[in-house]
Design a protein around this motif. Sequence first.
Motif, mmCIF file in Angstrom:
data_model
loop_
_atom_site.group_PDB
_atom_site.id
_atom_site.type_symbol
_atom_site.label_atom_id
_atom_site.label_comp_id
_atom_site.label_asym_id
_atom_site.label_seq_id
_atom_site.Cartn_x
_atom_site.Cartn_y
_atom_site.Cartn_z
ATOM 1 N N HIS A 250 14.158 19.427 39.733
ATOM 2 C CA HIS A 250 14.951 20.047 40.799
ATOM 3 C C HIS A 250 14.197 21.185 41.479
ATOM 4 O O HIS A 250 14.430 21.474 42.657
ATOM 5 N N LEU A 251 13.286 21.835 40.767
ATOM 6 C CA LEU A 251 12.476 22.893 41.384
ATOM 7 C C LEU A 251 11.707 22.363 42.586
ATOM 8 O O LEU A 251 11.553 23.056 43.594
ATOM 9 N N TYR A 252 11.240 21.128 42.488
ATOM 10 C CA TYR A 252 10.414 20.540 43.539
ATOM 11 C C TYR A 252 11.269 19.808 44.570
ATOM 12 O O TYR A 252 10.980 19.867 45.766
ATOM 13 N N GLN A 253 12.337 19.169 44.104
ATOM 14 C CA GLN A 253 13.247 18.503 45.037
ATOM 15 C C GLN A 253 13.895 19.512 45.979
ATOM 16 O O GLN A 253 14.069 19.250 47.160
ATOM 17 N N ASP A 254 14.243 20.684 45.444
ATOM 18 C CA ASP A 254 14.899 21.733 46.236
ATOM 19 C C ASP A 254 13.904 22.726 46.822
ATOM 20 O O ASP A 254 14.305 23.689 47.470
ATOM 21 N N ASP A 255 12.618 22.529 46.568
ATOM 22 C CA ASP A 255 11.544 23.385 47.069
ATOM 23 C C ASP A 255 11.734 24.844 46.656
ATOM 24 O O ASP A 255 11.545 25.763 47.442
ATOM 25 N N PHE B 280 14.049 12.956 56.163
ATOM 26 C CA PHE B 280 13.511 11.750 55.537
ATOM 27 C C PHE B 280 12.851 12.151 54.230
ATOM 28 O O PHE B 280 12.578 13.321 53.983
ATOM 29 N N ASP B 281 12.593 11.170 53.399
ATOM 30 C CA ASP B 281 11.978 11.380 52.091
ATOM 31 C C ASP B 281 10.464 11.305 52.254
ATOM 32 O O ASP B 281 9.895 10.230 52.455
ATOM 33 N N TRP B 282 9.784 12.466 52.176
ATOM 34 C CA TRP B 282 8.342 12.542 52.376
ATOM 35 C C TRP B 282 7.591 11.693 51.354
ATOM 36 O O TRP B 282 6.643 10.991 51.701
ATOM 37 N N VAL B 283 8.022 11.765 50.098
ATOM 38 C CA VAL B 283 7.328 11.008 49.048
ATOM 39 C C VAL B 283 7.384 9.516 49.355
ATOM 40 O O VAL B 283 6.381 8.808 49.313
ATOM 41 N N ARG C 60 17.992 8.767 41.613
ATOM 42 C CA ARG C 60 19.448 8.688 41.433
ATOM 43 C C ARG C 60 19.804 8.962 39.982
ATOM 44 O O ARG C 60 20.746 9.681 39.668
ATOM 45 N N THR C 61 19.026 8.384 39.056
ATOM 46 C CA THR C 61 19.307 8.537 37.632
ATOM 47 C C THR C 61 19.242 10.000 37.213
ATOM 48 O O THR C 61 20.045 10.474 36.427
ATOM 49 N N HIS C 62 18.272 10.765 37.759
ATOM 50 C CA HIS C 62 18.032 12.128 37.306
ATOM 51 C C HIS C 62 18.556 13.183 38.268
ATOM 52 O O HIS C 62 18.328 14.373 38.052
ATOM 53 N N GLN C 63 19.272 12.759 39.326
ATOM 54 C CA GLN C 63 19.716 13.734 40.318
ATOM 55 C C GLN C 63 20.619 14.789 39.741
ATOM 56 O O GLN C 63 20.552 15.955 40.096
ATOM 57 N N ASN C 64 21.464 14.399 38.827
ATOM 58 C CA ASN C 64 22.393 15.361 38.220
ATOM 59 C C ASN C 64 21.931 15.791 36.841
ATOM 60 O O ASN C 64 22.737 16.165 35.999
ATOM 61 N N GLY C 65 20.631 15.760 36.615
ATOM 62 C CA GLY C 65 20.078 16.200 35.325
ATOM 63 C C GLY C 65 19.953 15.060 34.411
ATOM 64 O O GLY C 65 19.470 14.995 33.384
#
Length: 199
Positions: A17-22, A138-141, A194-199
Amino acid sequence: MVQALRKLASIDVSDPHLYQDDNWRPLFAQLRRDDPVHYCEASPFGPYWSVTRYDDIFTVELDHENYSSSSGLGGIQITDQPLGQEFANFIRMDPPGHTAHRRTVSPIVAPSNLANLEALIRKRTSEVLDALPRNEPFDWVERVSTDLTNMMLATFVRLSLGGPREADLVVRCRDRQCRCVRCGRAFGGRTYRRTHQNG
Protein backbone atom coordinates in the motif's frame (compact mmCIF):
# COMPACT_ATOMS: atom_id res chain seq x y z
CA MET A 1 11.70 9.78 21.96
CA VAL A 2 9.98 6.48 22.83
CA GLN A 3 7.04 7.52 20.63
CA ALA A 4 9.41 8.17 17.71
CA LEU A 5 11.16 4.84 18.24
CA ARG A 6 7.84 3.01 18.29
CA LYS A 7 6.84 4.68 15.06
CA LEU A 8 10.19 3.80 13.53
CA ALA A 9 9.90 0.19 14.66
CA SER A 10 6.50 -0.09 12.97
CA ILE A 11 7.77 0.89 9.51
CA ASP A 12 7.34 -2.01 7.09
CA VAL A 13 8.66 -1.21 3.61
CA SER A 14 7.22 -4.49 2.30
CA ASP A 15 3.69 -3.06 2.61
CA PRO A 16 2.41 -2.78 -0.99
CA HIS A 17 0.00 0.00 0.00
CA LEU A 18 2.96 2.35 0.51
CA TYR A 19 3.65 2.16 -3.22
CA GLN A 20 0.07 1.86 -4.45
CA ASP A 21 -0.83 5.04 -2.52
CA ASP A 22 2.54 6.70 -3.28
CA ASN A 23 3.29 7.26 0.44
CA TRP A 24 6.73 5.67 0.56
CA ARG A 25 8.98 8.73 0.17
CA PRO A 26 8.60 10.21 3.69
CA LEU A 27 9.15 6.80 5.29
CA PHE A 28 12.29 6.14 3.26
CA ALA A 29 13.59 9.62 4.15
CA GLN A 30 12.93 8.87 7.83
CA LEU A 31 14.71 5.52 7.59
CA ARG A 32 17.71 7.04 5.79
CA ARG A 33 17.93 9.73 8.46
CA ASP A 34 17.16 7.75 11.64
CA ASP A 35 17.54 4.03 10.95
CA PRO A 36 19.35 3.31 7.66
CA VAL A 37 19.82 -0.39 8.51
CA HIS A 38 16.27 -1.10 9.65
CA TYR A 39 14.98 -4.27 11.24
CA CYS A 40 11.28 -4.94 10.70
CA GLU A 41 10.25 -7.50 13.27
CA ALA A 42 6.62 -7.98 12.23
CA SER A 43 5.50 -8.15 8.60
CA PRO A 44 3.22 -10.52 6.66
CA PHE A 45 6.47 -12.10 5.40
CA GLY A 46 8.18 -12.42 8.76
CA PRO A 47 11.11 -10.37 10.09
CA TYR A 48 13.61 -8.82 7.66
CA TRP A 49 16.29 -6.12 7.32
CA SER A 50 16.13 -3.20 4.89
CA VAL A 51 19.02 -0.92 3.91
CA THR A 52 18.17 2.56 2.61
CA ARG A 53 21.38 4.61 2.22
CA TYR A 54 23.24 4.49 -1.08
CA ASP A 55 26.71 3.81 0.35
CA ASP A 56 25.36 1.05 2.62
CA ILE A 57 23.47 -0.57 -0.27
CA PHE A 58 26.64 -0.42 -2.38
CA THR A 59 28.63 -2.07 0.42
CA VAL A 60 26.08 -4.85 0.86
CA GLU A 61 25.88 -5.40 -2.89
CA LEU A 62 29.64 -5.89 -3.25
CA ASP A 63 30.48 -7.77 -0.04
CA HIS A 64 29.48 -11.33 -0.90
CA GLU A 65 31.34 -12.84 2.02
CA ASN A 66 29.17 -11.06 4.59
CA TYR A 67 25.95 -10.44 2.62
CA SER A 68 24.75 -13.27 0.44
CA SER A 69 22.33 -13.25 -2.50
CA SER A 70 22.13 -17.04 -2.44
CA SER A 71 18.67 -18.58 -2.11
CA GLY A 72 20.15 -21.09 0.30
CA LEU A 73 21.05 -18.28 2.71
CA GLY A 74 17.91 -16.18 2.38
CA GLY A 75 18.32 -14.76 -1.09
CA ILE A 76 17.36 -11.32 -2.34
CA GLN A 77 13.61 -11.71 -1.94
CA ILE A 78 11.71 -10.80 1.17
CA THR A 79 10.21 -14.28 1.26
CA ASP A 80 11.69 -17.71 0.70
CA GLN A 81 10.75 -19.60 -2.42
CA PRO A 82 8.09 -22.23 -1.67
CA LEU A 83 9.63 -25.51 -0.55
CA GLY A 84 10.00 -27.84 -3.49
CA GLN A 85 9.56 -24.96 -5.98
CA GLU A 86 13.03 -23.47 -5.69
CA PHE A 87 14.26 -22.22 -9.05
CA ALA A 88 17.95 -21.64 -9.78
CA ASN A 89 18.53 -18.09 -10.99
CA PHE A 90 21.84 -16.26 -11.33
CA ILE A 91 20.39 -13.21 -9.54
CA ARG A 92 20.01 -15.46 -6.49
CA MET A 93 23.63 -16.64 -6.58
CA ASP A 94 26.95 -15.48 -5.19
CA PRO A 95 30.28 -15.55 -7.03
CA PRO A 96 31.70 -17.56 -8.64
CA GLY A 97 28.39 -19.01 -9.94
CA HIS A 98 26.84 -15.57 -10.36
CA THR A 99 29.91 -14.26 -12.18
CA ALA A 100 29.87 -17.06 -14.74
CA HIS A 101 26.16 -16.57 -15.52
CA ARG A 102 26.45 -12.79 -15.58
CA ARG A 103 29.22 -13.03 -18.18
CA THR A 104 26.74 -14.78 -20.46
CA VAL A 105 24.07 -12.05 -20.30
CA SER A 106 26.26 -8.94 -19.90
CA PRO A 107 26.79 -8.40 -23.65
CA ILE A 108 23.03 -8.01 -24.11
CA VAL A 109 22.92 -4.88 -21.93
CA ALA A 110 26.40 -3.59 -22.76
CA PRO A 111 26.40 0.12 -23.74
CA SER A 112 27.40 -0.73 -27.33
CA ASN A 113 24.47 -3.16 -27.74
CA LEU A 114 22.02 -0.73 -26.15
CA ALA A 115 23.30 1.94 -28.56
CA ASN A 116 22.47 -0.43 -31.43
CA LEU A 117 18.96 -0.84 -30.01
CA GLU A 118 18.42 2.85 -29.23
CA ALA A 119 16.11 3.52 -32.19
CA LEU A 120 13.98 0.46 -31.34
CA ILE A 121 13.86 1.35 -27.63
CA ARG A 122 12.77 4.92 -28.45
CA LYS A 123 10.16 3.71 -30.97
CA ARG A 124 8.59 1.24 -28.56
CA THR A 125 8.66 3.71 -25.67
CA SER A 126 6.98 6.37 -27.81
CA GLU A 127 4.31 3.93 -29.01
CA VAL A 128 3.50 2.82 -25.45
CA LEU A 129 3.40 6.39 -24.10
CA ASP A 130 1.40 7.74 -27.07
CA ALA A 131 -1.24 5.05 -26.54
CA LEU A 132 -1.94 6.13 -22.94
CA PRO A 133 -5.33 7.67 -22.16
CA ARG A 134 -5.51 11.45 -21.75
CA ASN A 135 -7.16 13.20 -18.80
CA GLU A 136 -8.16 10.00 -17.03
CA PRO A 137 -6.47 7.72 -14.50
CA PHE A 138 -4.75 4.54 -15.65
CA ASP A 139 -2.58 1.80 -14.20
CA TRP A 140 1.04 2.72 -15.02
CA VAL A 141 2.37 -0.75 -14.20
CA GLU A 142 -0.14 -2.47 -16.44
CA ARG A 143 -0.07 0.01 -19.34
CA VAL A 144 3.62 1.00 -19.37
CA SER A 145 5.98 -0.96 -17.12
CA THR A 146 4.72 -4.44 -17.95
CA ASP A 147 4.24 -3.96 -21.70
CA LEU A 148 7.50 -2.11 -22.31
CA THR A 149 9.54 -4.49 -20.14
CA ASN A 150 8.05 -7.54 -21.86
CA MET A 151 8.75 -6.14 -25.33
CA MET A 152 12.38 -5.44 -24.46
CA LEU A 153 12.85 -8.81 -22.73
CA ALA A 154 11.49 -10.48 -25.83
CA THR A 155 14.03 -8.58 -27.92
CA PHE A 156 16.87 -9.49 -25.59
CA VAL A 157 16.04 -13.19 -25.77
CA ARG A 158 15.56 -12.88 -29.53
CA LEU A 159 11.87 -13.71 -29.65
CA SER A 160 9.74 -12.39 -32.47
CA LEU A 161 6.96 -10.01 -31.42
CA GLY A 162 4.88 -10.97 -34.45
CA GLY A 163 1.94 -12.02 -32.33
CA PRO A 164 0.55 -12.25 -28.81
CA ARG A 165 1.72 -15.85 -28.38
CA GLU A 166 5.39 -14.82 -28.36
CA ALA A 167 4.84 -11.85 -26.06
CA ASP A 168 2.72 -14.03 -23.75
CA LEU A 169 5.61 -16.51 -23.49
CA VAL A 170 7.76 -13.75 -21.98
CA VAL A 171 4.97 -12.89 -19.51
CA ARG A 172 4.55 -16.54 -18.50
CA CYS A 173 8.31 -16.94 -17.95
CA ARG A 174 8.40 -13.77 -15.85
CA ASP A 175 5.35 -14.79 -13.85
CA ARG A 176 6.89 -18.16 -12.97
CA GLN A 177 9.73 -16.19 -11.34
CA CYS A 178 7.57 -13.55 -9.63
CA ARG A 179 4.78 -15.10 -7.61
CA CYS A 180 3.34 -14.21 -4.24
CA VAL A 181 4.00 -16.95 -1.71
CA ARG A 182 0.75 -16.07 0.08
CA CYS A 183 -1.66 -16.55 -2.83
CA GLY A 184 0.47 -18.02 -5.65
CA ARG A 185 -0.54 -15.27 -8.10
CA ALA A 186 1.87 -13.27 -10.21
CA PHE A 187 2.98 -9.98 -8.65
CA GLY A 188 1.45 -6.94 -10.27
CA GLY A 189 -1.37 -8.73 -12.09
CA ARG A 190 -4.97 -7.60 -11.72
CA THR A 191 -5.96 -10.65 -9.71
CA TYR A 192 -3.01 -10.20 -7.35
CA ARG A 193 -3.92 -6.55 -6.72
CA ARG A 194 -7.59 -7.44 -6.06
CA THR A 195 -6.55 -10.24 -3.70
CA HIS A 196 -4.25 -7.97 -1.65
CA GLN A 197 -6.10 -4.66 -1.95
CA ASN A 198 -7.58 -4.92 1.50
CA GLY A 199 -4.47 -6.45 3.08
